[in-house]
Write a protein that holds these residues in place. Structure first.
Motif, PDB file in Angstrom:
ATOM      1  N   TRP A 260     -11.491  94.209 -57.914  1.00 32.66           N
ATOM      2  CA  TRP A 260     -10.691  95.373 -58.328  1.00 32.66           C
ATOM      3  C   TRP A 260      -9.658  95.704 -57.251  1.00 32.66           C
ATOM      4  CZ3 TRP A 260      -9.855 100.199 -56.212  1.00 32.66           C
ATOM      5  CH2 TRP A 260      -9.342 101.189 -57.048  1.00 32.66           C
ATOM      6  N   LEU A 261     -10.083  95.689 -56.005  1.00 30.59           N
ATOM      7  CA  LEU A 261      -9.167  95.993 -54.908  1.00 30.59           C
ATOM      8  C   LEU A 261      -8.086  94.929 -54.780  1.00 30.59           C
ATOM      9  CD1 LEU A 261      -8.366  97.720 -52.493  1.00 30.59           C
ATOM     10  CD2 LEU A 261     -10.085  96.498 -51.137  1.00 30.59           C
ATOM     11  N   ALA A 262      -8.469  93.663 -54.924  1.00 25.67           N
ATOM     12  CA  ALA A 262      -7.494  92.574 -54.794  1.00 25.67           C
ATOM     13  C   ALA A 262      -6.375  92.711 -55.807  1.00 25.67           C
ATOM     14  CB  ALA A 262      -8.200  91.231 -54.949  1.00 25.67           C
ATOM     15  N   ARG A 263      -6.690  93.152 -57.018  1.00 27.11           N
ATOM     16  CA  ARG A 263      -5.652  93.303 -58.039  1.00 27.11           C
ATOM     17  C   ARG A 263      -4.594  94.312 -57.612  1.00 27.11           C
ATOM     18  NH1 ARG A 263     -10.198  92.861 -61.472  1.00 27.11           N
ATOM     19  NH2 ARG A 263     -10.327  95.123 -61.780  1.00 27.11           N
ATOM     20  N   HIS A 264      -5.009  95.293 -56.826  1.00 20.77           N
ATOM     21  CA  HIS A 264      -4.049  96.307 -56.372  1.00 20.77           C
ATOM     22  C   HIS A 264      -3.301  95.882 -55.111  1.00 20.77           C
ATOM     23  CE1 HIS A 264      -5.051  99.523 -59.171  1.00 20.77           C
ATOM     24  NE2 HIS A 264      -6.323  99.209 -59.026  1.00 20.77           N
ATOM     25  N   VAL A 265      -3.929  95.072 -54.297  1.00 25.11           N
ATOM     26  CA  VAL A 265      -3.364  94.763 -52.980  1.00 25.11           C
ATOM     27  C   VAL A 265      -2.565  93.467 -52.965  1.00 25.11           C
ATOM     28  CG1 VAL A 265      -3.961  94.211 -50.575  1.00 25.11           C
ATOM     29  CG2 VAL A 265      -5.145  96.058 -51.761  1.00 25.11           C
ATOM     30  N   GLN A 266      -2.944  92.495 -53.794  1.00 25.02           N
ATOM     31  CA  GLN A 266      -2.394  91.155 -53.657  1.00 25.02           C
ATOM     32  C   GLN A 266      -0.885  91.073 -53.872  1.00 25.02           C
ATOM     33  OE1 GLN A 266      -4.650  88.901 -56.498  1.00 25.02           O
ATOM     34  NE2 GLN A 266      -3.743  89.884 -58.288  1.00 25.02           N
ATOM     35  N   SER A 267      -0.322  91.983 -54.630  1.00 25.99           N
ATOM     36  CA  SER A 267       1.126  91.948 -54.868  1.00 25.99           C
ATOM     37  C   SER A 267       1.907  92.723 -53.812  1.00 25.99           C
ATOM     38  CB  SER A 267       1.438  92.518 -56.252  1.00 25.99           C
ATOM     39  OG  SER A 267       1.029  93.884 -56.325  1.00 25.99           O
ATOM     40  N   ARG A 268       1.212  93.233 -52.793  1.00 21.16           N
ATOM     41  CA  ARG A 268       1.870  94.039 -51.763  1.00 21.16           C
ATOM     42  C   ARG A 268       1.675  93.371 -50.398  1.00 21.16           C
ATOM     43  NH1 ARG A 268      -0.239  97.522 -55.642  1.00 21.16           N
ATOM     44  NH2 ARG A 268       1.254  99.067 -56.415  1.00 21.16           N
ATOM     45  N   ALA A 269       2.318  92.226 -50.249  1.00 30.15           N
ATOM     46  CA  ALA A 269       2.143  91.424 -49.041  1.00 30.15           C
ATOM     47  C   ALA A 269       2.684  92.107 -47.793  1.00 30.15           C
ATOM     48  CB  ALA A 269       2.819  90.066 -49.222  1.00 30.15           C
ATOM     49  N   ASP A 270       3.512  93.127 -47.970  1.00 31.10           N
ATOM     50  CA  ASP A 270       4.100  93.810 -46.818  1.00 31.10           C
ATOM     51  C   ASP A 270       3.124  94.779 -46.156  1.00 31.10           C
ATOM     52  OD1 ASP A 270       4.282  95.232 -49.292  1.00 31.10           O
ATOM     53  OD2 ASP A 270       5.559  96.721 -48.322  1.00 31.10           O
ATOM     54  N   LEU A 271       1.979  95.031 -46.788  1.00 27.33           N
ATOM     55  CA  LEU A 271       1.037  96.006 -46.249  1.00 27.33           C
ATOM     56  C   LEU A 271       0.240  95.413 -45.091  1.00 27.33           C
ATOM     57  CD1 LEU A 271      -0.459  97.633 -49.471  1.00 27.33           C
ATOM     58  CD2 LEU A 271       1.063  98.701 -47.813  1.00 27.33           C
ATOM     59  N   SER A 272       0.097  96.172 -44.026  1.00 29.94           N
ATOM     60  CA  SER A 272      -0.778  95.757 -42.937  1.00 29.94           C
ATOM     61  C   SER A 272      -2.214  96.109 -43.293  1.00 29.94           C
ATOM     62  CB  SER A 272      -0.387  96.437 -41.633  1.00 29.94           C
ATOM     63  OG  SER A 272      -0.676  97.835 -41.696  1.00 29.94           O
TER      64      SER A 272
END
Length: 378
Positions: A260-272
């Motif tokens: 569930w978390l990966a679906r939200h984070v994976q498209s935001r490669a700029d996030l530290s």
């Protein structure tokens, strides 16, 4: 007459097994005498994490994991007896929750044509027969399924206990348990108790911290405090429909999991990594705070228990979002945060042994109050 009970709890944080030995009098008043904890090693934690999702040979792995849970529980019991200098004969019963690996109430098996409501299932790994054999004590287990059978969520079960130990005669009190998942109880004088799961607790924060720092959790929230909350990611997380559902409701790692978390984070490669941790901490705080604002705006205080109460940064964010509410650890009211849930299952075992109902239809949505738990004799 005062009796002694042991309560055992291993929660969705998957960190290990907590136990308390407590005295309980005929009125249900409880006093904790000893507390013990046995950590799960990394391999066993990984097994339990894997069993939260479908996978190969899961029946075999689940059965063996249940045996291992019982052995860990027996270690905790041994530690408690040593601390208190009591014998097994002095304990009326053990209340053993087990390790939840699936929680899907009111789903899958309904049939509208037959007017048959779905029951769904909840699965807590345990082997209470083995635990009775290892300890020489009566064991009460399988607390949740009786409520499910009556049309309830089977969770949360702790609000009735919260009422007994934290309610005040002249003020509304909210009790927030932040384990792997967060749940809240609202205790108003003269009215029925309400309670429900708010959403994620430590589960997502712990997973992210372990993945990116190698540490099992973000101690005191110190890592998250050095990051910046990402408004875009936070807004996306807050769109999760479960957060808007009305109580009664319950959830678990079936929903709030790494995928569930990966679906939200994976498209935001700029996030530290640290900014994601800061955002997850804010997300947990907001999910809980929003429920307090919606359903307990008249509360005079918010008592926080569970591992989340030891996260100073998370506690500060809760206080920030809930002025002028007093946000305090349950320890200020006499019960340390890591003892509350284990104490609840000692109390639930007390109720079961007396054949007294302990579920609250106002919390779970069941058709009525039920006696919870099955007894496995010594």
């Amino acid at each position: 007459m005062t009796e002694h009970f042991i309560g055992l709890m291993s929660g969705t944080s998957l960190d290990g097994a907590d136990g308390v030995l407590a005295s309980i009098d005929a009125r249900g008043h409880i006093q904790v005498k000893a507390h013990a904890f046995v950590a799960f090693d990394a391999s066993f934690k990984a097994t339990l994490m894997a069993l939260n999702q479908s996978g190969p040979d899961e029946l075999h792995l689940s059965a063996l994991a249940g045996n291992q849970i019982a052995r860990h529980y027996a270690e905790v019991v041994h530690d408690l007896l040593q601390q208190s200098r009591m014998s097994a004969q002095g304990i009326t019963a053990i209340g053993a929750h087990g390790q939840t690996v699936r929680h899907r109430p009111l789903a899958f098996d309904g049939d509208a044509a037959k007017q048959q409501a779905a029951v769904g299932y909840t699965l807590q790994l345990n082997n209470p027969s083995l635990l009775a054999e290892l300890t020489g004590m009566d064991v009460v287990a399988d607390f949740r399924n009786r409520d499910l059978a009556a049309g309830g969520q089977g969770a949360p079960l702790v609000p009735a206990f919260h009422q007994g130990v934290f309610a005040q005669p002249d003020a509304c009190v909210a009790v927030l348990n932040i384990g792997g998942i967060s749940n809240i109880s609202v205790l108003r004088p003269g009215t029925v108790v309400t309670g429900w799961d708010c959403g994620p607790g430590n589960a997502l924060m712990d997973f992210w911290c372990a993945t990116h720092t190698g540490q099992p959790f973000d101690r005191n929230g110190d890592w998250a405090a050095t990051g910046q909350v990402n408004a875009t990611l936070l807004a996306a997380l807050l769109t999760e429909p479960f957060l808007q559902d009305a109580p009664p409701k319950s959830t678990g790692r079936d929903l709030f999991n790494p995928a569930w978390l990966a679906r939200h984070v994976q498209s935001r490669a700029d996030l530290s990594a640290v900014d994601v941790q800061a955002t997850l901490t804010e997300y947990t705080a907001l999910a809980c705070a929003h429920d307090v604002q919606r359903h307990a705006s008249d509360a005079s205080s918010l008592l926080v228990c569970g591992g989340g109460a030891l996260n100073g940064h998370l506690m500060a964010r809760l206080a920030h979002h809930l002025p002028p509410l007093q946000v305090i650890s349950s320890e200020a009211r006499g019960l340390p945060p890591l003892q509350v849930e284990a104490a609840a299952f000692a109390w639930l075992a007390f109720k079961t042994m007396r054949r007294e109902t302990a579920s609250l239809p106002s919390v779970t949505g069941a058709r009525g109050a039920r006696v919870l738990g099955a007894i496995y004799p010594r």
